[in-house]
Design a protein around this motif. Structure first.
Motif, mmCIF file in Angstrom:
data_model
loop_
_atom_site.group_PDB
_atom_site.id
_atom_site.type_symbol
_atom_site.label_atom_id
_atom_site.label_comp_id
_atom_site.label_asym_id
_atom_site.label_seq_id
_atom_site.Cartn_x
_atom_site.Cartn_y
_atom_site.Cartn_z
ATOM 1 N N THR A 170 0.854 -1.195 0.000
ATOM 2 C CA THR A 170 0.000 0.000 0.000
ATOM 3 C C THR A 170 0.883 1.236 0.000
ATOM 4 O OG1 THR A 170 -1.840 -1.050 1.177
ATOM 5 C CG2 THR A 170 -1.700 1.355 1.281
ATOM 6 N N ARG A 205 -11.589 7.188 5.305
ATOM 7 C CA ARG A 205 -11.344 5.778 5.648
ATOM 8 C C ARG A 205 -11.155 5.584 7.149
ATOM 9 N NH1 ARG A 205 -9.882 1.284 2.605
ATOM 10 N NH2 ARG A 205 -8.890 -0.360 3.829
ATOM 11 N N ALA A 252 -3.221 2.927 8.409
ATOM 12 C CA ALA A 252 -3.139 2.013 7.273
ATOM 13 C C ALA A 252 -2.258 0.807 7.583
ATOM 14 C CB ALA A 252 -2.603 2.753 6.052
ATOM 15 N N THR A 280 -6.166 -2.709 3.390
ATOM 16 C CA THR A 280 -5.862 -1.551 2.549
ATOM 17 C C THR A 280 -5.629 -1.942 1.091
ATOM 18 O OG1 THR A 280 -3.550 -1.753 3.210
ATOM 19 C CG2 THR A 280 -4.889 -0.123 4.379
ATOM 20 N N ASP A 330 -9.211 9.325 -0.009
ATOM 21 C CA ASP A 330 -9.597 8.317 0.985
ATOM 22 C C ASP A 330 -9.623 8.895 2.400
ATOM 23 O OD1 ASP A 330 -9.653 5.819 -0.750
ATOM 24 O OD2 ASP A 330 -7.633 6.530 -1.164
ATOM 25 N N LEU A 367 -3.553 4.555 -1.396
ATOM 26 C CA LEU A 367 -4.449 5.366 -0.581
ATOM 27 C C LEU A 367 -4.064 6.822 -0.808
ATOM 28 C CD1 LEU A 367 -4.578 3.327 2.746
ATOM 29 C CD2 LEU A 367 -6.496 3.756 1.187
#
Length: 312
Positions: free
Chosen positions: A155, A294, A205, A211, A291, A215
């Motif tokens: 990620t 989130r 994250a 994830t 994001d 992002l």
């Protein structure tokens, strides 16, 4: 504070989640470490053997386990990664670090059976930029190609420009002149996120096994006119706009500046910052979709708040 609440991430059988963090003594790395600790994680901070960085003491005081390693030693790196749920890189440097050292760290994470890896990206969306437009981001894309071939989930956190740079390092808000400088279009939307907010989001994250590959977050999306209004509100003084020319002018400035220092081994020479601004003002690396929602516990810091803090 970047977070209004700090949920604990623990497992009934194994206790707190272990996160390995490389580059933990750097400015962003330290804040990621602190955010992870606030969230109840067990932080194993990898520090270059022999480092005398004063932030190492801070890491220990705050509860991180500091592990000195030789980043050129694959066996040491692998041992340091064993048992981690995620390896997070906050390393900073040029090819020897962003490509070579991160590659060894990646290989170690895979060898140790770590399920997830977060590379040291923390930038505008370099995936949308042509090669050659930004040296430092080209290195991140080069590492991305290797990362995407590795048998590990990855990620990347993309956050635009660090808002903190607007207080002096980035030649945009000219406090003495009461002007906001720009190239190109004053209405081009730009992404800004503070170091602290980027760290808080990265920590969340790292502890989130669901994830996606990328992002994207922005503490605030603002045009230059928006930055102008924020500067005026933050300082109580009226700021004007200073158009420095089109993107072609900035591109020429970059070429000239780079020609004067072609062999620079600095991570952020003047022309590198100019490349970053050129990228942003072009609109190509604009982050979308965002994001931000989130992790709802994160409260995003505005451009105005950052500029106001400079005068406090």
């Amino acid at each position: 504070m970047a977070t209004e609440q700090t949920p604990a991430y623990t497992s009934a059988s194994s206790g707190p989640t272990t996160i390995v963090l490389a580059g933990a003594s750097g400015e962003l790395g330290l804040q990621i470490a602190l955010s992870l600790l606030e969230r109840g994680a067990y932080v194993r901070a990898l520090i270059r053997r022999g480092s005398t960085n004063p932030q190492i003491a801070t890491l220990r005081e705050q509860g991180a386990t500091v592990v000195e390693v030789d980043f050129a030693n694959s066996k040491e790196l692998t041992e340091a990664c064993v048992g981690a749920a995620c390896v997070v890189s906050a390393l900073s440097g040029l090819r020897d670090v962003i490509v070579d050292t991160q590659a060894r760290l990646l290989d170690a994470a895979v060898a140790a059976g770590v399920p997830r890896f977060i590379p040291s990206d923390y930038s505008i969306d370099y995936t949308k930029l042509p090669y050659g437009s930004n040296r430092n981001l080209d290195l991140r894309r080069e590492f991305q190609e290797r990362l995407d071939k590795a048998p590990i989930a990855a990620t990347s956190v993309l956050n635009g420009m660090f808002t903190d740079l607007l207080t002096g390092q980035a030649p945009v808000v000219l406090f003495k002149l009461h002007r906001v400088a720009y190239w190109g279009n004053a209405d081009q939307p730009l992404d800004f996120t503070t170091l602290a907010d980027t760290a808080a989001f990265t920590a969340a994250a790292a502890l989130d096994p669901t994830t996606p590959r990328f992002l994207r977050v922005a503490g605030e999306v603002a045009t230059i006119r928006g930055v102008q209004a924020a500067a005026s509100a933050a300082t109580g003084k009226k700021f004007g706009l200073l158009w420095a020319g089109g993107l072609g002018v900035l591109g020429t400035m970059i070429k000239v500046t780079r020609a004067l220092m072609p062999t620079s081994d600095e991570v952020f020479p003047p022309w590198q910052g100019m490349q970053y601004l050129h990228n942003m003002f072009s609109g190509l690396p604009k982050l979308a979709p965002l994001d931000n929602a989130r992790y709802p516990e994160i409260r995003w810091t505005s451009v105005r708040e950052v500029l106001k803090s400079r005068n406090e």
